[in-house]
Design an enzyme around this catalytic site. Structure first.
Site, short mmCIF file in Angstrom:
data_model
loop_
_atom_site.label_atom_id
_atom_site.label_comp_id
_atom_site.label_asym_id
_atom_site.label_seq_id
_atom_site.Cartn_x
_atom_site.Cartn_y
_atom_site.Cartn_z
N PRO A 104 0.84 -1.20 0.00
CA PRO A 104 0.00 0.00 0.00
C PRO A 104 0.88 1.25 0.00
O PRO A 104 1.92 1.29 0.66
CB PRO A 104 -0.78 -0.12 1.32
CG PRO A 104 0.15 -0.90 2.22
CD PRO A 104 0.88 -1.86 1.32
N MET A 105 0.47 2.26 -0.77
CA MET A 105 1.19 3.54 -0.78
C MET A 105 0.14 4.65 -0.85
O MET A 105 -0.51 4.84 -1.87
CB MET A 105 2.14 3.62 -1.97
CG MET A 105 3.31 2.65 -1.89
SD MET A 105 4.43 2.76 -3.31
CE MET A 105 5.06 4.43 -3.10
N GLU A 106 -0.02 5.36 0.26
CA GLU A 106 -1.06 6.38 0.35
C GLU A 106 -0.88 7.45 -0.72
O GLU A 106 0.21 8.00 -0.89
CB GLU A 106 -1.05 7.03 1.73
CG GLU A 106 -2.18 8.04 1.93
CD GLU A 106 -2.03 8.86 3.20
OE1 GLU A 106 -2.98 9.58 3.53
OE2 GLU A 106 -0.97 8.80 3.83
N CYS A 126 3.01 3.33 8.78
CA CYS A 126 2.97 4.62 8.11
C CYS A 126 3.86 5.63 8.83
O CYS A 126 3.69 5.87 10.04
CB CYS A 126 1.54 5.15 8.05
SG CYS A 126 1.42 6.76 7.23
N LYS A 166 1.13 -4.99 9.06
CA LYS A 166 2.30 -4.45 8.37
C LYS A 166 3.05 -3.56 9.35
O LYS A 166 2.51 -2.57 9.85
CB LYS A 166 1.91 -3.67 7.12
CG LYS A 166 3.11 -3.31 6.25
CD LYS A 166 2.66 -2.79 4.89
CE LYS A 166 3.84 -2.71 3.93
NZ LYS A 166 4.84 -1.71 4.33
N ASN A 197 9.87 -6.52 3.12
CA ASN A 197 9.44 -5.36 2.34
C ASN A 197 10.49 -4.26 2.49
O ASN A 197 11.10 -4.13 3.54
CB ASN A 197 8.07 -4.89 2.83
CG ASN A 197 7.63 -3.57 2.23
OD1 ASN A 197 7.31 -2.64 2.96
ND2 ASN A 197 7.62 -3.46 0.93
N GLY A 198 10.68 -3.48 1.43
CA GLY A 198 11.57 -2.34 1.50
C GLY A 198 12.76 -2.41 0.56
O GLY A 198 13.53 -3.36 0.60
N GLY A 245 6.70 -2.15 -3.45
CA GLY A 245 5.88 -0.96 -3.60
C GLY A 245 6.43 -0.06 -4.68
O GLY A 245 6.07 -0.14 -5.85
#
Length: 340
Positions: free
Chosen positions: A18-20, A109, A151, A211-212, A235
């Site tokens: 997810p990426m706001e 976040c 997450k 992730n990352g 992402g």
């Protein structure tokens, strides 16, 4: 470029992060159509202290009206962000009534506004808050067969509580942990500490997803090797190279590499994106979103960086789309990889 070994016979799972404000339903539809993804997590629904109306959930995740899947059939998991266990539970139930088939909780976040109001990574300062948030949702959905995942980051200011927070989420009932390999303070600055994710994976009894900073096939291999995780979530790397997940999947299945993603291939993705938005958003907004995506594409690709520098001053929507379409049409037929 490091050499990677032959692919293993197993085929690990790949998730879209997810990426706001970046990866919305349109972007999810386009990226999932390129193939390679096993699941996708939405932008978060912000939960404070009340049960939100159904329109909030379907606005963030219109795929709820289509069986919680993209048009290419990839499952979409709805993400909630908040600190109140009861409110999170009530909104998880509301989301399920709207069609959600999996719930993800955001403890990662790094946005200042979110963290000032007790959401996102701020909960990582106290593992008890992580436990309470996850257990609130798990209890609310008990008996519904709806999986709950979390997450996380490696911490807020530092990594001292990384293991405790992961353990708290697991003990509260999370069936899977996705770990962004940085703290909140580190935001998105390299490097990603994949070796720290290994500590969590070794201690956890549930699957852990790394992730990352996975921008390339080589990054993916290094992240898996250093973390020991079978599954990965990407992402920004998927925006930079829309065929990255397909590239990873192809390597796992065949042991061979797909051709490199060229600028005309990237331009074809941008044109599809713009065409989907033309009737939905004002011209200036479409131009802004296209430039935002191109700015990510340029980070690890010289050809994209050069073209972005040439196109960035264009302010009129149709002029920009025409320039991208010309780039796309200039591609040799063999350059354009098929869309799944």
């Amino acid at each position: 470029m490091p050499t990677i070994p032959p692919a293993r016979r197993s085929t690990p799972r790949i998730g879209l992060a997810p990426m706001e404000g970046v990866i919305d339903a349109t972007t999810r539809m386009i990226l999932s159509a390129h193939g390679g993804f096993d699941w996708i997590v939405t932008e978060f629904v912000r939960v404070v202290d009340q049960r939100l109306p159904p329109r909030v959930f379907t606005r963030i995740c219109p795929e709820l009206n289509e069986g919680a899947r993209t048009s290419s059939g990839v499952p979409v998991h709805l993400q909630l962000l908040g600190a109140d266990p009861y409110a999170l539970g009530e909104n998880a139930r509301q989301a399920v009534q709207c069609g959600a088939r999996a719930i993800d909780l955001n403890f990662g976040c790094p946005a200042k506004l979110v963290n000032r109001h007790g959401g996102g990574a701020s909960l990582l300062r106290d593992p008890r808050q992580v436990f309470a948030a996850v257990s609130g949702v798990v209890r609310a959905l008990e008996g519904d067969g709806i999986p709950v995942s979390a997450k996380l980051r490696l911490g807020f200011d530092d990594k001292r509580l990384a293991l405790e927070c992961a353990r708290a989420a697991e003990e509260a009932g999370a069936h899977r942990l996705t770990v962004h390999a940085r703290t909140k303070r580190e935001a998105y600055r390299p490097p990603a500490h994949w070796e720290w994710v290994a500590r969590i994976r070794q201690a956890a009894r549930v699957p852990v997803v790394v992730n990352g900073d996975i921008w390339t096939l080589e990054d993916y291999w290094k992240a898996r090797s250093l973390s020991g995780c079978e599954d990965a979530m990407i992402g920004r790397g998927a925006l930079a190279d829309p065929w990255l997940a397909a590239r990873i999947r192809h390597w796992h299945c065949s042991g061979t590499r797909l051709p490199a993603t060229t600028w005309p291939m990237r331009a074809s993705t941008l044109v599809r994106f713009a065409e989907r938005l033309e009737t939905q958003l004002a011209g200036k907004v479409v131009v802004s979103l296209l430039k935002q995506w191109m700015a990510i594409m340029r980070q690890h690709d010289e050809e994209s960086a050069l073209r972005f520098a040439q196109l960035r001053r264009i302010t009129e929507r149709q002029t920009l789309i025409d320039a991208l379409r010309a780039d796309m049409d200039a591609a040799a037929p063999q350059e354009l990889l098929p869309i799944a």
